[in-house]
Design an enzyme around this catalytic site. Structure first.
Site, PDB file in Angstrom:
ATOM      1  N   ASP A   1       0.815  -1.222   0.000  1.00  0.00           N
ATOM      2  CA  ASP A   1       0.000   0.000   0.000  1.00  0.00           C
ATOM      3  C   ASP A   1       0.847   1.270   0.000  1.00  0.00           C
ATOM      4  OD1 ASP A   1      -2.267  -1.677   0.295  1.00  0.00           O
ATOM      5  OD2 ASP A   1      -1.886  -1.761   2.439  1.00  0.00           O
TER       6      ASP A   1
ATOM      7  N   LYS B   1       1.932   2.542  -5.047  1.00  0.00           N
ATOM      8  CA  LYS B   1       2.701   2.173  -6.247  1.00  0.00           C
ATOM      9  C   LYS B   1       1.902   2.434  -7.522  1.00  0.00           C
ATOM     10  CE  LYS B   1       3.216  -2.078  -4.656  1.00  0.00           C
ATOM     11  NZ  LYS B   1       2.807  -1.972  -3.250  1.00  0.00           N
TER      12      LYS B   1
ATOM     13  N   LYS C   1       0.095   4.861  -8.690  1.00  0.00           N
ATOM     14  CA  LYS C   1       0.328   6.139  -9.372  1.00  0.00           C
ATOM     15  C   LYS C   1       1.646   6.101 -10.152  1.00  0.00           C
ATOM     16  CE  LYS C   1       1.848  10.687  -8.114  1.00  0.00           C
ATOM     17  NZ  LYS C   1       1.824  11.846  -7.228  1.00  0.00           N
TER      18      LYS C   1
ATOM     19  N   GLY D   1      -4.203  -4.064  -4.393  1.00  0.00           N
ATOM     20  CA  GLY D   1      -5.129  -3.007  -4.811  1.00  0.00           C
ATOM     21  C   GLY D   1      -4.360  -1.760  -5.174  1.00  0.00           C
ATOM     22  N   HIS D   2      -4.489  -1.350  -6.433  1.00  0.00           N
ATOM     23  CA  HIS D   2      -3.833  -0.122  -6.889  1.00  0.00           C
ATOM     24  C   HIS D   2      -4.911   0.888  -7.224  1.00  0.00           C
ATOM     25  CE1 HIS D   2       0.032  -1.784  -7.090  1.00  0.00           C
ATOM     26  NE2 HIS D   2       0.143  -2.057  -8.366  1.00  0.00           N
TER      27      HIS D   2
ATOM     28  N   GLN E   1       1.936  -5.862  -3.375  1.00  0.00           N
ATOM     29  CA  GLN E   1       2.218  -5.968  -1.936  1.00  0.00           C
ATOM     30  C   GLN E   1       3.545  -5.242  -1.592  1.00  0.00           C
ATOM     31  OE1 GLN E   1       1.234  -9.260  -3.439  1.00  0.00           O
ATOM     32  NE2 GLN E   1      -0.778  -8.480  -3.053  1.00  0.00           N
TER      33      GLN E   1
ATOM     34  N   ARG F   1      -6.032   0.705   7.939  1.00  0.00           N
ATOM     35  CA  ARG F   1      -4.626   0.271   8.026  1.00  0.00           C
ATOM     36  C   ARG F   1      -4.031   0.706   9.359  1.00  0.00           C
ATOM     37  NH1 ARG F   1      -3.921   2.654   2.115  1.00  0.00           N
ATOM     38  NH2 ARG F   1      -4.739   0.888   0.956  1.00  0.00           N
TER      39      ARG F   1
HETATM   40  P1  IMP Z   1      -2.989 -12.733   1.691  1.00  0.00           P
HETATM   41  O1  IMP Z   1      -2.028 -12.203   0.687  1.00  0.00           O
HETATM   42  O2  IMP Z   1      -4.433 -12.434   1.360  1.00  0.00           O
HETATM   43  O3  IMP Z   1      -2.757 -14.180   1.999  1.00  0.00           O
HETATM   44  O4  IMP Z   1      -2.735 -11.942   3.082  1.00  0.00           O
HETATM   45  C1  IMP Z   1      -1.533 -12.125   3.833  1.00  0.00           C
HETATM   46  C2  IMP Z   1      -1.100 -10.807   4.468  1.00  0.00           C
HETATM   47  O5  IMP Z   1      -0.686  -9.898   3.448  1.00  0.00           O
HETATM   48  C3  IMP Z   1      -2.206 -10.082   5.242  1.00  0.00           C
HETATM   49  O6  IMP Z   1      -1.617  -9.412   6.341  1.00  0.00           O
HETATM   50  C4  IMP Z   1      -2.725  -9.059   4.239  1.00  0.00           C
HETATM   51  O7  IMP Z   1      -3.306  -7.944   4.876  1.00  0.00           O
HETATM   52  C5  IMP Z   1      -1.429  -8.690   3.557  1.00  0.00           C
HETATM   53  N1  IMP Z   1      -1.628  -8.192   2.168  1.00  0.00           N
HETATM   54  C6  IMP Z   1      -1.903  -8.912   1.067  1.00  0.00           C
HETATM   55  N2  IMP Z   1      -1.983  -8.121  -0.010  1.00  0.00           N
HETATM   56  C7  IMP Z   1      -1.730  -6.879   0.396  1.00  0.00           C
HETATM   57  C8  IMP Z   1      -1.628  -5.611  -0.276  1.00  0.00           C
HETATM   58  O8  IMP Z   1      -1.775  -5.500  -1.488  1.00  0.00           O
HETATM   59  N3  IMP Z   1      -1.344  -4.548   0.514  1.00  0.00           N
HETATM   60  C9  IMP Z   1      -1.130  -4.668   1.855  1.00  0.00           C
HETATM   61  N4  IMP Z   1      -1.201  -5.813   2.517  1.00  0.00           N
HETATM   62  C10 IMP Z   1      -1.503  -6.917   1.802  1.00  0.00           C
END
Ligand code: IMP
Length: 429
Positions: A13, A16, A18, A40-41, A222, A303
């Site tokens: 988060d 990225k 933008k 999520g972008h 991520q 968050r």
């Molecule tokens: P999963 O990827 O859904 O298995 O989640 C595992 C961990 O990664 C959790 O703490 C989620 O909140 C975190 N996570 C997964 N994708 C994102 C992202 O795009 N941004 C921030 N945290 C993420």
């Protein structure tokens, strides 16, 4: 070879989207290399807000070839919905190709993700419930269904039958009803028909682009500390968001990467469980969350917010061989009389200047802070480094010094124009 990796340098988060949109418009090809629709972008372009979970932001540029790499796990339903939504907002999209080696996320993955989380009780990871962990588990166990098999009508029905038999036994263990094979096959065959024209072997396509000198952008999802190996295990995702992940499944080796830009917020956030030494559980943390609208694009969860952790960031710089930092959301920190940055940790009577690998130790560290004068005023109009208050520039200097990585770009607002290019030479070499 002008190739560039964009990687999240913290816990995801980092805004990225933008950057990928802006740099993607200059690239020939944008390749996403890991994760699935857990990401999520948000991209604001032409006055419209686009939300992407799977599709690279490069899709908004008709001349850019966007690729979903073999390191990804892809929910076909989510992908088709996202493409339809994006097409409604903008009719002329760029070409999209999906790697035949990427794995498919099925409803049993999502169900098992939620059931496993429920079973973990207080020790839950806080996953996004998108089936990411179970889909990667199947990949590692060599039972997953790849895109190439999914779109092959001679292969898919048999593979689904084999896998579903096992998954239904697992669902029964959780006291759940089995999934119906015929219904699942019919629904997913329709998705496969829609997706088939986009699926291809992509490794040689990416190689050809790289070795013919085209600008190729590798888009990370991520963040570094969610990496399966290098992150805060077990509170991680199941893939490799680090720069090294860009070589896995995309067809290139490490020497084909020219630069890696690490995107980091001027503070720190984290979603889900796990250690976070600089987390602020007070009014300051709440102020950052409200002011920065720190709510997940994928899940809407608030968050966790805290001060900038330079120990984390330095580790990230080394882990990703960062050639430059992209500091985002500097504008959000405006208004504090003083700001703090973490420069080390106390663990019992020890002082650490590195990130402990054990989650137990990392959860037990106390941050050692350096306090700096804050800055005031709206930074969103700043377009050159010199336009920033001296305190903000000093803050950026400290980030560069402590991480041994120069600041390449500073973002002072969500719009494309709200950007300060500090070192253009660090972008495409
Ligand atoms: P999963 O990827 O859904 O298995 O989640 C595992 C961990 O990664 C959790 O703490 C989620 O909140 C975190 N996570 C997964 N994708 C994102 C992202 O795009 N941004 C921030 N945290 C993420």
């Amino acid at each position: 070879m002008p190739t560039l990796v964009i990687v999240g340098a913290q816990w995801g988060d980092e805004a990225k989207g933008k950057l990928v949109d802006a740099l993607g418009s200059e690239a020939h090809m944008v390749v996403r290399y890991s994760g699935g629709n857990n990401a999520g972008h948000t991209v604001i372009a032409g006055g419209k807000e686009f939300k992407f979970h799977l599709v690279p932001a490069g899709i908004l540029h008709p001349n850019v070839h966007s690729i979903l790499g073999g390191g990804m796990v892809i929910c076909p339903k989510g992908l088709l919905e996202e493409l339809a939504r994006t097409r409604e907002q903008q009719s002329d999209l760029g070409k999209l190709t999906i790697s035949s080696a990427a794995h498919v996320v099925f409803p049993y993955h999502r169900l098992l993700d939620s059931l496993e989380e429920e079973a973990r009780g207080a020790n839950k990871i806080g996953t996004t419930s998108r089936g990411i962990g179970p889909a990667y588990t199947d990949k590692v166990a060599r039972t997953g269904i790849r895109m190439g098999e999914f779109v092959d009508p001679e292969v898919f029905p048999q593979r689904l039958a084999e896998v579903l038999e096992v998954k239904n036994k697992m669902l029964a263990m959780f006291g759940r009803e089995p999934l119906n094979y015929d219904e699942l096959l019919a629904e997913y065959t329709a998705y496969a028909d829609a997706i088939r024209p986009m699926v291809a072997d992509i490794e040689h396509v990416v190689q050809d682009a790289v070795y013919s000198g085209e600008k190729v952008l590798f888009e990370g999802a991520q963040g570094t500390f969610l990496d399966l190996d290098s992150g805060t295990y077990p509170y991680v995702t199941s893939s490799h968001p680090t720069a090294g992940g860009a070589t896995l499944g995309t067809g290139i080796g490490p020497r084909a990467i020219d630069g890696a830009l690490g995107v980091c917020k001027a503070y720190t956030t984290r979603v889900g469980s796990g250690p976070f030494p600089t987390e602020l559980l007070d009014d300051v943390g709440e102020w950052i969350r409200q002011h920065g609208k720190e709510y997940g694009t994928t899940t809407g969860r608030g968050r966790r917010c805290g001060w900038l952790d330079l120990v984390v960031l330095r580790h990230s710089a080394r882990l990703n061989s960062l050639s430059g930092l992209v500091v985002t959301r500097l504008d959000i920190l405006s208004g504090f009389e003083e700001v703090k940055v973490c420069t080390g940790y106390k663990l019992g009577d020890q002082v650490l200047h590195h990130v402990p690998q054990s989650a137990k130790d990392f959860a037990a560290v106390e941050p050692i802070y350096q306090t700096l004068p804050g800055w005031q005023g709206d930074l969103r109009g700043c377009r050159r480094l010199e336009d920033l208050p001296i305190e903000a520039r000093n803050y950026l200097d400290l980030m560069a010094e402590m991480t041994g990585t120069p600041v390449a770009i500073v973002s002072v607002g969500p719009d494309r124009e709200e950007t300060i290019i500090v070192r253009r030479d660090l972008i495409w070499g």
